[in-house]
Write an enzyme that holds these catalytic residues in place. Structure first.
Site, PDB file in Angstrom:
ATOM      1  N   GLU A  25     -15.925 -12.895 -20.929  1.00  0.00           N
ATOM      2  CA  GLU A  25     -14.978 -13.467 -20.320  1.00  0.00           C
ATOM      3  C   GLU A  25     -14.664 -11.992 -19.100  1.00  0.00           C
ATOM      4  O   GLU A  25     -14.174 -10.963 -19.082  1.00  0.00           O
ATOM      5  CB  GLU A  25     -13.213 -13.372 -20.676  1.00  0.00           C
ATOM      6  CG  GLU A  25     -13.199 -14.444 -21.465  1.00  0.00           C
ATOM      7  CD  GLU A  25     -11.496 -14.612 -22.324  1.00  0.00           C
ATOM      8  OE1 GLU A  25     -10.928 -13.491 -21.537  1.00  0.00           O
ATOM      9  OE2 GLU A  25     -11.207 -15.431 -22.459  1.00  0.00           O
ATOM     10  N   GLU A  28     -13.783 -21.077 -25.946  1.00  0.00           N
ATOM     11  CA  GLU A  28     -12.416 -20.531 -26.653  1.00  0.00           C
ATOM     12  C   GLU A  28     -11.479 -21.901 -25.922  1.00  0.00           C
ATOM     13  O   GLU A  28     -11.129 -22.223 -24.678  1.00  0.00           O
ATOM     14  CB  GLU A  28     -11.780 -19.098 -26.195  1.00  0.00           C
ATOM     15  CG  GLU A  28     -12.808 -17.969 -26.591  1.00  0.00           C
ATOM     16  CD  GLU A  28     -12.041 -17.083 -26.221  1.00  0.00           C
ATOM     17  OE1 GLU A  28     -10.858 -16.578 -25.918  1.00  0.00           O
ATOM     18  OE2 GLU A  28     -13.057 -15.606 -25.712  1.00  0.00           O
TER      19      GLU A  28
HETATM   20  O1  AHR Z   1      -8.938 -15.817 -28.516  1.00  0.00           O
HETATM   21  C1  AHR Z   1      -8.525 -14.405 -28.088  1.00  0.00           C
HETATM   22  C2  AHR Z   1      -8.409 -13.542 -26.707  1.00  0.00           C
HETATM   23  O2  AHR Z   1      -8.674 -14.804 -25.582  1.00  0.00           O
HETATM   24  C3  AHR Z   1     -10.025 -13.468 -26.847  1.00  0.00           C
HETATM   25  O3  AHR Z   1      -9.993 -12.068 -26.764  1.00  0.00           O
HETATM   26  C4  AHR Z   1     -10.517 -13.540 -25.210  1.00  0.00           C
HETATM   27  O4  AHR Z   1     -11.813 -13.744 -25.238  1.00  0.00           O
HETATM   28  C5  AHR Z   1      -9.315 -14.195 -24.565  1.00  0.00           C
HETATM   29  O5  AHR Z   1      -8.653 -13.872 -23.552  1.00  0.00           O
END
Ligand code: AHR
Length: 502
Positions: free
Chosen positions: A174, A293
């Site tokens: 990210e 994610e």
């Molecule tokens: O999964 C929780 C968080 O969400 C992770 O660390 C990040 O990559 C995202 O913003």
């Protein structure tokens, strides 16, 4: 008038073979994911390495092929060297992303050991926040080079004679997000990702690399971020990442269950952006998508604001999922199946305790959250070829979406096992949906099982003491002359399994 939907499923309507890595997950050094989740040496169920066997059994039940590690936001200020070598010599550090103390009692080697025990590959992320090319090339030498060099011999000294041969690597996490330690512009990130990718592939040219896409669709730089990043990295990387979390803060379930319309649009946009750069570069190579994610995340936001900084493994991001969350998770997984031609990896974030399908008590029980079930179902029966069903369903409008089909579905054909699985969600909150499904191209197939997840209370949750939400196999469906007639009760999740000799 009863609600009716129709669909045709034909073995020739192929989208693509499903890459099993879309059933991946994610473990970050965050909250109690590692300490108290995966690893708890004092727990009565701990094995000789301190890993909780009750948790491993639940992970194996989902059958997770790949697990992303060690972050997440955490990786952007992580020194991988802190987590290898004798445990007594490992430093305690301030972990800046989640403002905790990281003891480093688990690191790369322990995580690789644990992953083997649960039959998963590791998807490793490198730090492109505070670090860069040098740390990444040393790290891959430590992990993947057989021996005879400084870093590979250090691994051998640490007790790992054989290289880990980690195949999939994420170039940071990210990096478009201002919250990220070492946040970068797309230009800065694109340059750094390219140079890091080159160095890593020089160390080991068998690896596959994932470049960071946007953190979510609301980012102001989406999708220009993807375009700029790929302008730089197109030839050196194999995947671009997508991240997305959903919530139901205004308690509007009809709108909540329609969020996969947005997910579908997100995936289309990223595919188009990849293909635009492909065209610009006159390239023959196709970049695929790593949705590394995704989940529901909002229940724990308030509780997290009350956690004091700088403790070890506090209960962060411990969402307790309800029944409607399980329905959305099923819908998300079906969306990935319908994009099986381009979504090749996906990771439910996360796996244990932190926004997770598996919960534990320190020193106590491990149990299944509601979202465990659709995840385990699709992982078990969603392997094979994703088919494109032709669907005709009544539709509704919600606050943010128009023409939302009440019937959400995806179909997978396992040619070898001669099995077909129809996954389906009835999004209607108060009416049954009668489904007629033409499967005549599957001659001689019968219904083997019809699994249902339903509950009269959309907000019902599971706890250590009580599994209020769990599937049953009393789904109502019959097949005659190659046509299935099924009843999908209001707000329910279905897995209709057909087999040649059922
Ligand atoms: O999964 C929780 C968080 O969400 C992770 O660390 C990040 O990559 C995202 O913003």
């Amino acid at each position: 008038m009863a609600l009716k939907a129709k669909m045709i499923v034909d073995k020739d309507f192929k989208i693509a073979d499903v890459d099993e890595r879309i059933y991946g997950s994610f473990i970050e050094h965050l909250g109690r994911a590692v300490y108290g989740g995966v690893y708890e040496p004092d727990h009565p169920q701990a094995d000789e390495n301190g890993f909780r066997q009750d948790v491993m059994e639940l992970v194996k039940e989902i059958n997770v092929p790949i697990i992303r590690y060690p972050g997440g936001n955490m990786v952007s200020a992580y020194n991988w060297e802190d987590g290898v070598g004798p445990k007594s010599e490992r430093p305690k550090r301030l972990e800046l992303a989640w403002r905790t103390i990281e003891t480093n009692q688990v690191g790369t080697n322990e995580f690789v050991d644990w992953s083997k025990k649960v039959n998963a590959e590791v998807m490793m992320a490198v730090n492109l926040g505070t670090r860069g090319i040098d740390a990444a090339r040393n790290f891959i030498e430590y992990c993947n080079h057989p021996g005879g060099t400084y870093w590979s011999d250090l691994r051998r000294q640490h007790g790992y004679e054989q290289p880990h041969n980690i195949k999939t690597w994420c170039l940071g996490n990210e990096m478009d997000g201002p919250w990220q330690v070492g946040h970068k512009t797309a230009e800065e990130y694109g340059r750094l990702a390219l140079e890091t990718a080159k160095a890593m592939k020089l160390v080991d040219d068998r690896i596959e690399l994932v470049a960071c896409g946007s953190s979510n669709t609301d980012m102001p730089t989406f999708p220009q971020w993807e375009a700029t990043t790929l302008e730089h990295t197109y030839d050196a990387v194999d995947y671009i990442s997508l991240h997305q979390y959903y919530g139901n803060r205004d308690d509007d379930t009809a709108n909540y269950l329609a969020r996969t319309m947005d997910l579908d649009h997100f995936i289309h946009t990223v595919i188009s952006t990849c293909d635009y750069i492909k065209a610009k570069k006159r390239s023959k190579k196709t970049i695929n998508l790593s949705f590394d994610e995704w989940n529901v995340w909002y229940h724990s936001n308030e509780a997290d604001r009350r956690i004091e900084p700088w403790s070890v493994a506090p209960p962060q991001l411990e969402d307790v999922y309800n029944f409607e969350d399980a329905l959305l998770v099923g819908s998300i997984l079906m969306t990935f199946l319908r994009h099986a031609d381009r979504v090749k990896m996906a990771c439910m974030a996360q796996l244990v305790n932190v926004i997770a399908p598996i919960m534990t008590e320190n020193g106590g029980a491990a149990w299944k959250q509601t979202i465990f079930y659709p995840y385990a179902h699709v992982s078990a029966y969603g392997r094979g070829t994703s088919l494109q069903p032709v669907v005709s369903s009544p539709k509704y409008d919600s606050k943010a979406f128009t023409d939302v089909p009440y019937l959400d579905t995806a179909v997978v054909y396992d040619e070898e096992k001669e099995e077909v699985t129809i996954f389906a969600l009835n999004r209607h909150l108060s009416e049954d949906l009668s489904l007629q499904c033409d499967v005549r191209s599957f001659e001689g197939y019968g219904i083997r099982e019809h699994i249902v997840l339903e509950h009269e209370d959309l907000k019902a949750v599971n706890t250590a003491q009580e599994q209020r939400v769990q599937p049953h196999t009393k789904g109502k469906s019959t097949i005659r002359d190659g046509v299935i007639e099924a009843v999908l009760p209001q707000a329910s999740w279905h897995v209709i399994r057909l087999a040649k000799h059922a």
